[in-house]
Motif scaffolding. Structure first.
Motif, PDB file in Angstrom:
ATOM      1  N   GLY A 377      33.995  29.284  29.915  1.00 50.39           N
ATOM      2  CA  GLY A 377      33.122  29.231  31.073  1.00 50.39           C
ATOM      3  C   GLY A 377      33.888  29.653  32.311  1.00 50.39           C
ATOM      4  N   VAL A 378      33.307  30.568  33.107  1.00 51.86           N
ATOM      5  CA  VAL A 378      34.003  31.150  34.259  1.00 51.86           C
ATOM      6  C   VAL A 378      33.250  30.796  35.547  1.00 51.86           C
ATOM      7  CG1 VAL A 378      34.915  33.259  35.294  1.00 51.86           C
ATOM      8  CG2 VAL A 378      34.724  33.072  32.794  1.00 51.86           C
ATOM      9  N   ALA A 379      34.019  30.410  36.564  1.00 55.33           N
ATOM     10  CA  ALA A 379      33.439  30.144  37.884  1.00 55.33           C
ATOM     11  C   ALA A 379      34.430  30.590  38.943  1.00 55.33           C
ATOM     12  CB  ALA A 379      33.110  28.667  38.053  1.00 55.33           C
ATOM     13  N   GLN A 380      33.915  30.947  40.093  1.00 53.91           N
ATOM     14  CA  GLN A 380      34.775  31.373  41.192  1.00 53.91           C
ATOM     15  C   GLN A 380      34.551  30.485  42.415  1.00 53.91           C
ATOM     16  OE1 GLN A 380      33.268  35.401  41.711  1.00 53.91           O
ATOM     17  NE2 GLN A 380      32.096  34.792  43.520  1.00 53.91           N
ATOM     18  N   THR A 382      33.450  29.664  45.981  1.00 58.16           N
ATOM     19  CA  THR A 382      32.460  30.211  46.914  1.00 58.16           C
ATOM     20  C   THR A 382      32.323  29.260  48.104  1.00 58.16           C
ATOM     21  OG1 THR A 382      30.634  29.073  45.796  1.00 58.16           O
ATOM     22  CG2 THR A 382      31.184  31.294  45.013  1.00 58.16           C
ATOM     23  N   LYS A 383      31.526  29.662  49.064  1.00 57.56           N
ATOM     24  CA  LYS A 383      31.276  28.792  50.212  1.00 57.56           C
ATOM     25  C   LYS A 383      30.525  27.534  49.794  1.00 57.56           C
ATOM     26  CE  LYS A 383      31.223  32.445  53.708  1.00 57.56           C
ATOM     27  NZ  LYS A 383      30.418  33.145  54.753  1.00 57.56           N
ATOM     28  N   GLY A 384      29.703  27.667  48.760  1.00 57.81           N
ATOM     29  CA  GLY A 384      28.985  26.504  48.256  1.00 57.81           C
ATOM     30  C   GLY A 384      29.854  25.581  47.420  1.00 57.81           C
ATOM     31  N   SER A 385      30.950  26.126  46.865  1.00 59.59           N
ATOM     32  CA  SER A 385      31.901  25.322  46.071  1.00 59.59           C
ATOM     33  C   SER A 385      33.311  25.601  46.565  1.00 59.59           C
ATOM     34  CB  SER A 385      31.784  25.676  44.582  1.00 59.59           C
ATOM     35  OG  SER A 385      30.468  25.493  44.116  1.00 59.59           O
ATOM     36  N   PRO A 386      33.650  25.077  47.756  1.00 64.28           N
ATOM     37  CA  PRO A 386      34.950  25.405  48.354  1.00 64.28           C
ATOM     38  C   PRO A 386      36.118  24.613  47.762  1.00 64.28           C
ATOM     39  CG  PRO A 386      33.736  23.965  49.818  1.00 64.28           C
ATOM     40  CD  PRO A 386      32.829  24.254  48.657  1.00 64.28           C
ATOM     41  N   GLU A 387      35.823  23.448  47.158  1.00 65.37           N
ATOM     42  CA  GLU A 387      36.883  22.600  46.617  1.00 65.37           C
ATOM     43  C   GLU A 387      37.152  22.944  45.155  1.00 65.37           C
ATOM     44  OE1 GLU A 387      38.629  20.578  48.458  1.00 65.37           O
ATOM     45  OE2 GLU A 387      37.399  20.983  50.220  1.00 65.37           O
ATOM     46  N   PHE A 388      38.401  22.752  44.741  1.00 59.79           N
ATOM     47  CA  PHE A 388      38.783  23.084  43.368  1.00 59.79           C
ATOM     48  C   PHE A 388      37.992  22.259  42.363  1.00 59.79           C
ATOM     49  CE2 PHE A 388      41.442  22.417  39.594  1.00 59.79           C
ATOM     50  CZ  PHE A 388      41.619  23.730  39.192  1.00 59.79           C
ATOM     51  N   LYS A 393      33.885  22.019  38.066  1.00 60.47           N
ATOM     52  CA  LYS A 393      32.599  21.526  37.568  1.00 60.47           C
ATOM     53  C   LYS A 393      31.679  22.679  37.208  1.00 60.47           C
ATOM     54  CE  LYS A 393      28.888  18.265  38.651  1.00 60.47           C
ATOM     55  NZ  LYS A 393      28.353  17.300  39.648  1.00 60.47           N
ATOM     56  N   GLN A 394      31.676  23.715  38.034  1.00 59.91           N
ATOM     57  CA  GLN A 394      30.861  24.890  37.752  1.00 59.91           C
ATOM     58  C   GLN A 394      31.346  25.601  36.487  1.00 59.91           C
ATOM     59  OE1 GLN A 394      28.071  25.915  39.352  1.00 59.91           O
ATOM     60  NE2 GLN A 394      28.221  24.040  40.591  1.00 59.91           N
ATOM     61  N   ALA A 395      32.669  25.700  36.314  1.00 64.34           N
ATOM     62  CA  ALA A 395      33.224  26.323  35.106  1.00 64.34           C
ATOM     63  C   ALA A 395      32.885  25.505  33.870  1.00 64.34           C
ATOM     64  CB  ALA A 395      34.735  26.473  35.250  1.00 64.34           C
ATOM     65  N   VAL A 410      31.649  34.150  26.271  1.00 62.67           N
ATOM     66  CA  VAL A 410      32.048  33.885  27.658  1.00 62.67           C
ATOM     67  C   VAL A 410      30.814  33.846  28.528  1.00 62.67           C
ATOM     68  CG1 VAL A 410      33.508  34.602  29.587  1.00 62.67           C
ATOM     69  CG2 VAL A 410      34.219  35.118  27.239  1.00 62.67           C
ATOM     70  N   LYS A 411      30.671  32.797  29.314  1.00 65.94           N
ATOM     71  CA  LYS A 411      29.554  32.683  30.236  1.00 65.94           C
ATOM     72  C   LYS A 411      30.062  32.475  31.661  1.00 65.94           C
ATOM     73  CE  LYS A 411      26.109  33.045  27.343  1.00 65.94           C
ATOM     74  NZ  LYS A 411      25.126  34.127  27.438  1.00 65.94           N
ATOM     75  N   VAL A 412      29.364  33.048  32.612  1.00 64.39           N
ATOM     76  CA  VAL A 412      29.736  32.923  34.038  1.00 64.39           C
ATOM     77  C   VAL A 412      28.768  31.967  34.714  1.00 64.39           C
ATOM     78  CG1 VAL A 412      30.075  34.160  36.204  1.00 64.39           C
ATOM     79  CG2 VAL A 412      30.643  35.269  34.046  1.00 64.39           C
ATOM     80  N   ALA A 413      29.308  31.090  35.528  1.00 63.26           N
ATOM     81  CA  ALA A 413      28.479  30.114  36.235  1.00 63.26           C
ATOM     82  C   ALA A 413      27.561  30.784  37.239  1.00 63.26           C
ATOM     83  CB  ALA A 413      29.376  29.102  36.954  1.00 63.26           C
ATOM     84  N   LYS A 414      26.351  30.231  37.385  1.00 66.51           N
ATOM     85  CA  LYS A 414      25.395  30.722  38.379  1.00 66.51           C
ATOM     86  C   LYS A 414      25.673  30.011  39.696  1.00 66.51           C
ATOM     87  CE  LYS A 414      21.859  31.577  34.874  1.00 66.51           C
ATOM     88  NZ  LYS A 414      20.484  31.242  34.403  1.00 66.51           N
TER      89      LYS A 414
END
Length: 415
Positions: A377-380, A382-388, A393-395, A410-414
């Motif tokens: 699971g992949v996440a980056q 963003t301004k909505g998720s600024p904390e590690f 959690k998104q990943a 492999v899935k990318v978080a929305k």
């Protein structure tokens, strides 16, 4: 072959680096500068400070062998003058004791500081001291009898050799160096590096017959012992013992170095519990190590950590989710394509001697080829998720989506 090369590189880096540093310091002694002269003139009191500091550090972390090593180094200082042993000319009893004592430590193991273990360790060192003090001088005439030919050759190479180190000292030094080198190659750890360095550098001190080099050597070895304890403790805290990759604690420290742009990949071994229950925990541990080694080779600047259980985390600094997808896909495919050979029967202790009915040798145990897969699971950030923690959690949600989609994908978080 790659494991052997890796082990040789690790050995060379661990041992040759401090040795080169010590040799550089010895050459610095030849430079007569007022500032350097002040430092080298104060080495006498610095010896006791360094030994005390390193012994306290080793004591605090329960490294009993390195505590005893610090006390053995005291035998090179003036405080050990009354205990140096009988005067037998070129034979110096203290070096015989030091070589044998360090050899004993490098072949023993840390036993802590319980009263019984402490007494046993001190008794062993006491026996070695008694052997050095009483038995070794009696062996000197015996060694002299066959040493004359190589001794004359060495004397031709170095006129001062015969006055610096005696025949028995030389024989014991060569023996302990060879023995401890084999042990160090077999177990290349920070503790063994410190103990082997003690053997090598005290041997160098014997040949030099120089008071300043002796003082510098003791200070250097004391600091090396303290450094080895700290490095071992760091490794235990920040490196996963089973897989050999950085641990969760190391990950949290690494997070502090990240900028505003990064991606986090959560990975999980598919059906690992079922695999563990079917083939046993030993095989499960081997699978964990295999997957960790593949993930640790991910390209694109990713750094892999073991998060816990069968879960791993890969962090890609300065990359968004779309940029890391090709690298994650490559490592996913590598894991899925790897064949794991499992023996259907345990390997026999000895090769089979009996033959089968057709007259041939018994067939070896068959191997079963199995495969494992991993989901990602992949996440980056963003301004909505600024904390590690939010990115993690998104990943994790993306990883759950990969599991739900059939695993091995492999899935990318929305976001």
């Amino acid at each position: 072959m790659s494991k052997i090369i890796s082990k040789i590189k690790h050995f060379c880096w661990l041992f040759l680096t401090p040795l080169a540093l010590f040799i550089g310091l010895v050459f610095t002694l030849q430079i007569h500068h007022p500032a350097l002269d002040i430092i080298f003139l104060n080495l006498n009191w610095l010896i006791y400070l360094c030994i005390a500091l390193s012994s306290v550090i080793a004591l605090f972390f329960g490294q009993s062998r390195l505590v005893y090593a610090c006390f053995i180094l005291l035998y090179l200082t003036p405080v050990a003058g009354p205990f140096l042993g009988p005067d037998v000319g070129y034979l110096t009893i203290k070096y015989i004791f030091i070589q044998l004592a360090f050899t004993h430590l490098i072949f023993s193991r840390d036993k802590g500081f319980s009263p019984l273990n402490t007494v046993i360790s001190l008794v062993f060192l006491g026996v070695i001291w008694l052997i050095s003090f009483f038995a070794v001088p009696q062996l000197n005439p015996i060694v002299d009898a066959w040493y004359s030919a190589p001794g004359n050759l060495l004397l031709e190479l170095s006129r001062s050799f015969d006055y610096v180190i005696g025949p028995l000292e030389f024989v014991i030094l060569c023996f302990t160096l060879t023995l401890c080198l084999l042990r160090f190659i077999w177990l290349t750890t920070n503790t063994h590096n410190a103990l082997f360095s003690c053997i090598v550098i005290t041997g160098f001190i014997q040949f030099s017959n120089n008071t300043q080099i002796m003082q510098l050597g003791v200070v250097f070895l004391s600091l090396l012992i303290g450094y080895s304890v700290i490095r071992d403790s760091f490794t235990m805290a920040f490196k996963d013992e089973l897989t050999g990759i950085p641990s969760r604690r190391a990950m949290m420290q690494y997070v502090q170095t990240l900028g505003r742009k990064y991606s986090v990949v959560m990975s999980d071994i598919d059906h690992f519990k079922k695999f563990n229950d079917t083939y046993g925990h030993d095989v499960g541990d081997e699978v964990l190590k295999l997957v960790a080694s593949k993930l640790n080779k991910v390209t694109g600047g990713g750094k892999t950590f073991r998060f816990g259980g069968e879960e791993f985390v890969i962090i890609f600094p300065r990359k968004n989710a779309n940029e890391v997808l090709p690298f994650v896909e490559v490592v996913r495919q590598v894991i899925a394509d790897y064949d794991i050979a499992l023996r259907t029967k345990p390997r026999p202790a000895k090769a089979p001697k009996a033959s089968n009915k057709k007259g041939g040798l018994k067939q070896p145990a068959k191997e079963k080829i199995v495969k494992v897969t991993s989901s990602f699971g992949v996440a980056q950030r963003t301004k909505g998720s600024p904390e590690f923690t939010q990115v993690m959690k998104q990943a994790d949600l993306a990883l759950y989506a990969a599991k739900k989609a059939g695993r091995n994908c492999v899935k990318v978080a929305k976001q």
